[in-house]
Design an enzyme around this catalytic site. Structure first.
Site, PDB file in Angstrom:
ATOM      1  CD  GLU A  58      -1.387  -2.294   2.136  1.00  0.00           C
ATOM      2  OE1 GLU A  58      -0.175  -2.600   2.071  1.00  0.00           O
ATOM      3  OE2 GLU A  58      -2.194  -2.900   2.854  1.00  0.00           O
ATOM      4  CB  CYS A  86      -0.132  -3.343   8.616  1.00  0.00           C
ATOM      5  SG  CYS A  86       0.978  -2.071   7.988  1.00  0.00           S
ATOM      6  CB  CYS A  89      -0.631   0.187   5.017  1.00  0.00           C
ATOM      7  SG  CYS A  89       0.928  -0.544   4.478  1.00  0.00           S
TER       8      CYS A  89
HETATM    9 ZN   LIG Z   1       1.278  -2.344   5.759  1.00  0.00          ZN
END
Ligand SMILES: [Zn+2]
Length: 160
Positions: A58, A86, A89
């Site tokens: 990302e 995550c 990101c």
């Molecule tokens: Zn990530």
């Protein structure tokens, strides 16, 4: 946008994730950024390839899209990511002002194959003194000057 088009963009993200593993380039993650139905950028996870722990799919796609569009603001864009972002990101997606997130695999799926974000989510919810990485404040009276300078800067953008 039609669902068929959305699925097509997600399939591109998934293909990036699969090819990354098949070609021994890195982790099984891919992301594609779309604006007005047009693909602006796409990337697989490049952490191992670039020795860059921040080069998740990302973040890498955001960097490419910003370069492509000549801006740091991706308002009007959507991101298709092969896995739920995550915390890093997710933060990058908010900073980039991306409008919408489409994801396929979940963070539980990722944790099941050894990519565990839960530690970071836990740390975010933790008081600073209780975090695993110590936080130590130094020289705040000196550092605040840059913030004062920013208040008068012509670069300051309202709401940013
Ligand atoms: Zn990530």
């Amino acid at each position: 946008m039609e669902n068929k088009a959305k699925e097509q963009f997600m399939r591109m993200a998934i293909a990036l994730s699969e090819d990354n593993v098949k070609n021994n380039l890195g982790g099984p993650f891919g992301a594609v950024i779309v604006k007005n139905g047009v693909v602006i950028a796409g990337s697989a996870n490049k952490v191992m390839k670039d020795n860059d722990p921040t080069a998740h799919a990302e973040v890498a796609a955001i960097r490419l899209a910003c370069k492509e569009l000549g801006t740091y603001n991706l308002s009007g864009c959507e991101i298709y990511t092969s896995c739920e972002p995550c915390p890093m990101c997710l933060g990058a997606i908010y900073w980039a002002h991306i409008d919408k997130i489409y994801y396929a695999n979940t963070k539980v799926d990722a944790a099941n194959i050894g990519f565990d974000d839960f530690l970071i989510y836990d740390e975010l919810g933790c008081e600073m003194e209780k975090r695993k990485i110590p936080f130590v404040q130094l020289l705040p009276k000196e550092a605040i000057n840059a913030f004062k300078l920013w208040e008068g800067s012509k670069l300051k953008v309202i709401g940013y």
